[in-house]
Structure formats: C-alpha cells, structure tokens
Design a protein around this motif. Structure first.
Motif, PDB file in Angstrom:
ATOM      1  N   GLY A   1      19.891  12.869  -5.680  1.00 55.75           N
ATOM      2  CA  GLY A   1      18.964  13.274  -6.731  1.00 55.75           C
ATOM      3  C   GLY A   1      17.541  12.894  -6.373  1.00 55.75           C
ATOM      4  N   ALA A   2      16.842  13.785  -5.721  1.00 54.46           N
ATOM      5  CA  ALA A   2      15.531  13.434  -5.190  1.00 54.46           C
ATOM      6  C   ALA A   2      14.468  13.330  -6.266  1.00 54.46           C
ATOM      7  N   GLY A   3      13.470  12.525  -5.989  1.00 51.62           N
ATOM      8  CA  GLY A   3      12.314  12.385  -6.864  1.00 51.62           C
ATOM      9  C   GLY A   3      11.172  13.224  -6.308  1.00 51.62           C
ATOM     10  N   PRO A   4       9.954  12.853  -6.645  1.00 50.05           N
ATOM     11  CA  PRO A   4       8.823  13.675  -6.193  1.00 50.05           C
ATOM     12  C   PRO A   4       8.430  13.426  -4.739  1.00 50.05           C
ATOM     13  N   GLY A   5       9.161  12.629  -4.006  1.00 46.02           N
ATOM     14  CA  GLY A   5       8.815  12.399  -2.593  1.00 46.02           C
ATOM     15  C   GLY A   5       7.668  11.422  -2.460  1.00 46.02           C
ATOM     16  N   LEU A   6       7.603  10.417  -3.327  1.00 41.44           N
ATOM     17  CA  LEU A   6       6.500   9.456  -3.269  1.00 41.44           C
ATOM     18  C   LEU A   6       6.980   8.023  -3.055  1.00 41.44           C
ATOM     19  N   GLY A   7       8.302   7.842  -3.173  1.00 40.21           N
ATOM     20  CA  GLY A   7       8.855   6.481  -3.077  1.00 40.21           C
ATOM     21  C   GLY A   7       8.512   5.807  -1.758  1.00 40.21           C
ATOM     22  N   LEU A   8       8.780   6.469  -0.637  1.00 41.78           N
ATOM     23  CA  LEU A   8       8.550   5.846   0.676  1.00 41.78           C
ATOM     24  C   LEU A   8       7.069   5.717   1.020  1.00 41.78           C
ATOM     25  N   PRO A   9       6.237   6.759   0.744  1.00 36.96           N
ATOM     26  CA  PRO A   9       4.811   6.564   1.023  1.00 36.96           C
ATOM     27  C   PRO A   9       4.242   5.365   0.269  1.00 36.96           C
ATOM     28  N   ILE A  10       4.696   5.170  -0.981  1.00 33.61           N
ATOM     29  CA  ILE A  10       4.186   4.014  -1.729  1.00 33.61           C
ATOM     30  C   ILE A  10       4.696   2.720  -1.084  1.00 33.61           C
ATOM     31  N   ALA A  11       5.998   2.716  -0.719  1.00 29.24           N
ATOM     32  CA  ALA A  11       6.549   1.515  -0.072  1.00 29.24           C
ATOM     33  C   ALA A  11       5.750   1.185   1.187  1.00 29.24           C
ATOM     34  N   ARG A  12       5.465   2.211   2.004  1.00 25.30           N
ATOM     35  CA  ARG A  12       4.692   1.954   3.233  1.00 25.30           C
ATOM     36  C   ARG A  12       3.294   1.432   2.901  1.00 25.30           C
ATOM     37  N   GLY A  13       2.667   2.050   1.885  1.00 22.86           N
ATOM     38  CA  GLY A  13       1.326   1.615   1.480  1.00 22.86           C
ATOM     39  C   GLY A  13       1.325   0.143   1.106  1.00 22.86           C
ATOM     40  N   VAL A  14       2.361  -0.279   0.358  1.00 24.81           N
ATOM     41  CA  VAL A  14       2.436  -1.674  -0.091  1.00 24.81           C
ATOM     42  C   VAL A  14       2.655  -2.608   1.104  1.00 24.81           C
ATOM     43  N   ILE A  15       3.646  -2.241   1.956  1.00 21.63           N
ATOM     44  CA  ILE A  15       3.989  -3.115   3.093  1.00 21.63           C
ATOM     45  C   ILE A  15       2.795  -3.237   4.051  1.00 21.63           C
ATOM     46  N   GLU A  16       2.178  -2.110   4.348  1.00 21.65           N
ATOM     47  CA  GLU A  16       1.035  -2.165   5.276  1.00 21.65           C
ATOM     48  C   GLU A  16      -0.144  -2.896   4.646  1.00 21.65           C
ATOM     49  N   GLY A  17      -0.256  -2.786   3.329  1.00 20.93           N
ATOM     50  CA  GLY A  17      -1.302  -3.521   2.609  1.00 20.93           C
ATOM     51  C   GLY A  17      -1.108  -5.031   2.710  1.00 20.93           C
ATOM     52  N   HIS A  18       0.112  -5.451   3.066  1.00 21.43           N
ATOM     53  CA  HIS A  18       0.397  -6.880   3.254  1.00 21.43           C
ATOM     54  C   HIS A  18       0.271  -7.295   4.727  1.00 21.43           C
TER      55      HIS A  18
END
Ligand code: ADP
Length: 738
Positions: A680-697
C-alpha cells in the motif's frame, strides 16, 4: 753476492718506480670517486710493502744475523694490503659489508703492528707472531676470494659478470705477490712485489675507467694466438727436422732439399693456417650469424603491426632468433607535463615487471637517451660517474627490469621508446656486431612504434567514447524515470488527497442526512466523528510530509541536536506501528540498540526517519514476515543501524531512485492507498524525508537487496550510518567498496 744484490736492487727499483707512477697517476686525477681513493690507499700501502720486502732482502744479503724490523713489517703490511683489497672489492662489486670489513681488517692490522713494535722495543712476546700474522692474512684473502666468486655467480648481467671476472683475474697476481712476500728470505720472496705489480696495473686501470675490456674475449684472443703460434712453430720445426732426416736418405744436395721443403711448407701453410683459424674461431666464438635476413623479414612484417604488445613480441622474437636472448620488452616513452619521460614496459619475451617508470626532467639517464643514439647498458647506469647521479627511484626501477641493454627508438628525431633486452644466454656481453644489428632493428621499429601508439590512442578514445555513451544513456534513463515520477506525482497526490477527502465528505453527507431526518443519536455523532477524524489525520500526515519534503529541497530540515539514546528513539518509532504489526502478523525484533552509547541528535526527526523505514518494511512484507532492527558500532565516531525485512525486495535499478521524491516502483495505478496494507504505497516521500533527516545528522543511508521478486521475497536491508554526535556537513564515514 754482487749479482744477487744487483738482481734484487734492479727488480725492486723497477717495481717501485712503476708503482710510484701508478700512484701519482691516481693522485693527480681531478675527480676523486670512492674507489679511486681506495685504490690510492692500496697503492700507497703496496709501495711501503714493496720497500719493506726489498729492504728485508738486502738486509738478508748483507747482515744476515741481525733481526730485521722490515722482516717483521712484511706480514703486517701484507695484512693491511689484504684489507685494502677487500675494501676495493666491496666497493666495486657493491657488497654492503664495507664498514664491517674495514673495521675488522683495520683493527687486526693495528694489533699486529703494536704487538710487533712491543716485542721489538720491549721484550719478545711468547707467541708465534709471524705465524699468527700469516694466518690472519690467509683468512682475509680467503674472504676476498669468496666475495669475488659470489659476485661472479650472483651477477646475471654479462657486463657485471665481466667486471667480477676482471677483478678475480687482477687478484691472482696481487694475492700471488703478497703470498710470495710471506716466504722466508730468498730469491722467490724478492719477485713478490714484481708479480704484484701486474695486479696493481690492472687495479689502477679498473679504478679509473668504468668501461673494462671483455675479459673472456681477451683470454680467447690470447688462446687463439697461442694455438696459431704453436701450429706455425710446429710446421717450421717439422720442416727443419724433415730436411735433416731427408738429407741422409735422399741423394740431393742439402740446399735443394731445404728449398723444396720450404716451397712445400709455404704452399701448405696458407690453406692450413686459414683452415685452422676458422676451426679455432668456430671453437671459441661459436657459429656466426646472418642478421640481414632477419632484418629484412622484420621490416616487411612490422608495417602491418598496429598493436603495441604484438610489436614488442615481434621485435624481441626477431632478436631472439639471431641472438641467444631470453627476455626483452619495449619501453614506450611519453613526455610528462614537467618535461620528464614516462616509460611503460610492454613485455615481448620473459617475465618483465610492468610498473611505469618516470625519469625526471633533470635525470642524467634521460639526457643520455635523448641526446645519444648509442645503446645504453645497465652496467653504465650502475657504474658511470654521471649516470650514477640519477635519482635512486629511477635506478632501482630500471634495475628491476633486469635488462642488459637499452636501444633508443626514434621517430622523426623524437624519442618514442626503448628496446630493452636481457643478457644473452651464453653469458657473453653483446659484441660490436650484435649491437650494430640491434641498433638497426631499433631504427626500423621507430615508425611502427609511432603507428601502434596512435592506434592504441584511438582505441582508448573509442573505449572512452563508449563509456561516455553508456553514462549518457544511464543519465537519460534516470532523468526519464524522474520525469515519470514528476508526472506521477499529480496522479499520486490527487489520489492520495482525494481518498481521505471523499471519506470525510461521505461521512459529512451522512451526518447532514441524519440531522435532516432528526434521527441523529449521540452515539452516532461520536462514531461519525471518529470516522471523519481518521481520514483527516491521514490528510494531515500527507500534507506534513509534503511540507517536510519541500523544506529539504529549500534549505534543509531545521534540526535541533540534543542528548538522547538510540534505543528510546527507535522504541518510539516502533510504538506507532505495533497495531499494524499485530494486524499483519509480522514479527519485529531488535538487537544491539542498548549497546550504542548515548547520542546527540534530533530525536523527533530521527524517530520520523526510522518510522518511515519501519512503515515501508511493513508495507512491502507479506503477512507473517519478519523485520529486524540491528545496531552495531563501526568506528570511534560512527555506528550503523540496519532495518531488514523479508519483503518483496527492490531491483538494482531502483535502489538509488527510491530516495528521490515522489518516486515509486512500478506503475502508480497498481498501488492501493493505505498506511500499512501490503504494497500500500504512500505519496513516495517516506524515503526522501528519511534521507534528508539522516544526512542532516552527518550520516548516510542506502539500501541493499538481491532484487525485486514478489514470489521469492528476497527482502531488503536499509543501512543507516550515523555519528554519535550529529553534525552538519557531509558524512565522514567512507562506505567500503562492494
Ligand atoms: P512511499 O510513500 O511510496 O512508501 P517511500 O519513499 O517510502 O514512498 O518509498 C518509495 C518506494 O520504495 C516505495 O513505493 C517502494 O516501491 C519502495 N520501497 C521502500 N521500502 C521498501 C521495502 N522495505 N521493500 C520493498 N520496497 C520498498
């Protein structure tokens, strides 16, 4: 008595004079290399030693009863000579034990000298000093001979072996002379320095010139001369004896007989001499060769060769057909930007190291091969005073090739390479005729080498163009997928937003209907309100995700790093999904979270990132599957968390793209909207946000999966590497190459 005296004095004077000339000759040279200094020391000592021998002899003749100090000095000086000779051998044959031998020999000589002085001046020592000195001399000389033999058998290059042989031959009269001087007084002892003189001449020659005569060739010519001399003498003798014998038997006058025999001998002599000469030459020099045919064949074939390896093979094989060569290579030359030269070995025959060699712009070796067309010998690089100044790296690199000779190859006056050839199997240095043949061959190779290099360049260019094409195609495909993702966004966004909106709308309609009919009970209101609240929350989440995603694009997420722990962050992330896990019957296990020391991070954002990973793992794992979250330290600064599942996996092509915004694998329409339904896919934003957070750290995130397969379910592993203390800027941990 007078005759003996004259003999001793005459021989001593001649020997001393020549020695002195040799000594002065060395002394007056301007350049003074180590070996020249050592040779000077040797000659100086041998002058003293010769004088001591002559003095001792004269004293033995005139005052035979008196104890002679010169007599005692002879073994001491012979020991000193032996030590100096050892030093010379070590320098010339490049043995690194020079300081050890110098110290040992020097100390021993000093002890001998002191002991002798003491027993002369104070009281005689109760030990056989003379015998001890002689024993020491034998030992030192033995070491010297051993070293020379070792050099002879160790050196693989002919010119180096020639040098070892030269020193060995020179050592024969030197050691012989020293040995004679150790004999008791008598005519033999007196000839010691004279014999020694021949060795000293060879030694001086060896010290001043690095180019030595071909010892084997010299020995061969001597043998050749002796053989021919012996035959000629035998013939003449035979004629004389024959004339004698025949005079008695034949009734001819003696003169006539001699004339007849002389004519016969003269007629027979020339053919016999030629025959013999050829026989001796064949015996000593080996079979002659005809390089002309080989060169003709070579020049006809190389025109068609366009490959460097093939060219190297052909050139070296052609040489190997004519000469007994077992290793060889082409060194392809390329100018460096700084004006130096790069040499790339292309093996033609035998094992040849292929490391690129670089000659400095100021390298004397480079100057030599650029300016001089003559063959360059490895021997020259090792011995020539100028070439020896080249950088160690260059000399070591060239020596590692184990080649005997390098022939410059030019094309239009420009150096394009070197033809490098190993030593001959016969152990002989290359002779004049061999070198002439090799030089011609190198000249013929010039144009072919240039062509092969151009062709090689074209081939490289071709490979590069193909590679660029490949990259271009990959980039195009990626852009195409991203473009599709953008278009899909509209479909996805409208779909994702419309579904909850429709639900809200439906319940509101029901509410209105019920309100109009006035049948609305408080329980119904509560239920409908609950039903409206769920899609509204979903709408809220989607809009939040869109805002987050746009923030990452604009200026990055605003993060606040505070002390926290990984275990508590992940516990919060999991908590939200407990009902979903239960409903889908998926087991989630954690491991190693407690072992990670307290961290500095934005706890809420990190929770969100892991929550997204967990939600994906649930969504893409069939009912009854497993999810594992594991943590372990990497280095002092970083730790890793992996989120793995037993789901449908991700194809290689998608593994990077899924981190792009709005990207979803496969067709948009196949997905059904839902928070934790299977696929059940979402809008395709879960992983980009995860990457944004991890790289932000200051961390990094990537996925590994065998591929996409809904049947087999190979699973996916999401790797997250984070620093213990979050920081801005790129991840400092380097991912090991796969
Ligand atoms: P979505 O909101 O669609 O889940 P994501 O950015 O979280 O968007 O994920 C993008 C796509 O990556 C998903 O649609 C899915 O195709 C794929 N994906 C993400 N996680 C997994 C996983 N654990 N297993 C298989 N596919 C996954």
């Amino acid at each position: 008595m007078t005759e003996v005296w004259q003999y001793v004095a005459g021989l001593g004077a001649i020997t001393g004079l020549v020695h002195l000339i040799l000594f002065l000759r060395l002394l007056l040279r301007r350049t003074r290399e180590t070996e020249e200094k050592q040779a000077l020391l040797y000659l100086g000592l041998s002058l003293l030693w010769g004088a001591a021998v002559s003095l001792a002899d004269l004293q033995a003749i005139f005052l035979p009863i008196v104890t002679d100090p010169a007599d005692r000095l002879i073994p001491v000086l012979a020991t000193a000579l032996s030590t100096a000779q050892l030093l010379l051998i070590c320098t010339f044959l490049e043995f690194p034990i020079l300081p050890v031998l110098a110290t040992a020999g020097g100390t021993w000589t000093a002890i001998l000298l002191l002991a002798n002085l003491y027993s002369l001046v104070a009281s005689p020592l109760p030990i056989p000093l003379l015998q001890i000195a002689q024993g020491g001399w034998v030992l030192l000389t033995g070491v010297g001979i051993g070293l020379m033999m070792a050099a002879l058998f160790r050196s693989r290059l002919a010119l180096h072996r020639n040098r070892a042989l030269y020193w060995l031959l020179t050592a024969v009269p030197l050691i012989g002379g020293q040995a004679l001087s150790l004999l008791p007084a008598g005519p033999l002892r007196g000839t010691g320095p004279f014999l020694h003189l021949f060795g000293a001449i060879g030694l001086t020659r060896g010290a001043v010139s690095y180019w030595l005569p071909n010892v084997k060739a010299v020995l061969r010519s001597a043998l050749r001369f002796l053989l021919l001399f012996a035959v000629t003498a035998a013939l003449l003798l035979g004629m004389v004896v024959g004339a004698e014998a025949l005079t008695e038997r034949l009734p001819l006058p003696h003169t006539v007989l001699v004339v007849v025999l002389a004519v016969v001998a003269a007629l027979a002599y020339l053919p016999l001499y030629r025959l013999l000469q050829r026989l001796v030459d064949r015996l000593l020099e080996g079979v002659g060769f005809d390089p002309a045919q080989a060169l003709r064949d070579y020049s006809q074939t190389i025109g068609t060769v366009l490959d460097l390896e093939q060219l190297a093979n052909l050139a070296v094989q052609t040489v190997a057909e004519v000469l007994d060569v077992r290793r060889g290579a082409l060194l392809v030359a390329t100018e460096t930007e700084r004006g130096g030269l790069q040499l790339q070995p292309v093996p033609g025959l035998g094992e040849v190291p292929q490391e690129v060699l670089e000659l400095e712009p100021i390298s004397p070796i480079l100057a030599r091969i650029r300016e001089d067309d003559d063959p360059l010998f490895q021997y020259e690089m090792d011995r020539h005073p100028v070439l020896r100044q080249a950088a160690r790296r260059e000399r070591v690199g060239l020596r590692a090739l184990e080649m005997e000779v390098y022939l410059p190859i030019r094309s239009q006056e420009e150096l394009t390479g070197l033809l490098a050839l190993g030593p001959q199997g016969t152990g002989e240095p290359y002779g004049f005729r061999d070198l002439e043949f090799l030089t011609t061959l190198a000249h013929q190779t010039g144009v072919a080498l240039q062509n092969a290099r151009l062709f090689e360049g074209l081939r490289d260019l071709n490979v590069r163009i193909t590679q660029l094409n490949e990259n271009l195609r990959a980039a195009y495909e990626r852009l195409e997928r991203l473009d599709r993702a953008k278009t899909d966004f509209l479909t996805i966004a409208s779909h994702e937003l419309r579904t909850p909106l429709t639900q809200v709308r439906g319940y509101v309609d029901i509410l209105v209907d019920l309100a109009e009919t006035r049948t609305l009970t408080p329980e119904q209101v509560l239920r409908i309100a609950e039903n409206i609240s769920r899609p509204t929350r979903r709408l809220e989440n989607i809009i939040d995700a869109m805002i987050d995603a746009s923030q990452i694009d604009a200026e990055g997420l605003t993060l606040r790093f505070v002390p926290t722990t990984l275990a508590s962050t992940i516990r919060l992330a999991i908590e939200r999904w407990l009902p979903a896990l239960e409903e889908r019957n998926i087991t989630l296990t954690t491991q190693g979270l407690q072992e990670i020391p307290p961290i500095h991070a934005d706890m809420e954002r990190l929770r969100q990132a892991f929550s997204n990973l967990i939600s994906n793992a649930i969504k893409f794992t069939p009912d009854g599957g497993r999810i594992a979250i594991e943590a372990h330290p990497l280095d002092e600064e970083h730790f890793e968390v992996t989120v793995s599942d037993t789901g449908i996996g991700i194809s290689q092509a998608d593994q990077e793209l899924i981190f792009e915004k709005f990207y979803r694998v496969g067709s948009v329409l196949l997905h059904s909207s839902g928070e934790f339904k299977f696929k059940g896919a979402g809008p395709g934003l879960g992983l980009p946000i995860a990457r944004g957070v991890i790289e932000g750290h200051g961390g990094c995130i990537w996925v590994e999966s065998e591929g996409y397969d809904e049947e087999r379910c190979p699973g996916s592993v999401f790797h997250v590497v984070l620093p213990h203390r979050a920081h801005r800027g790129p991840c400092r941990w380097k991912r090991p190459e796969a």
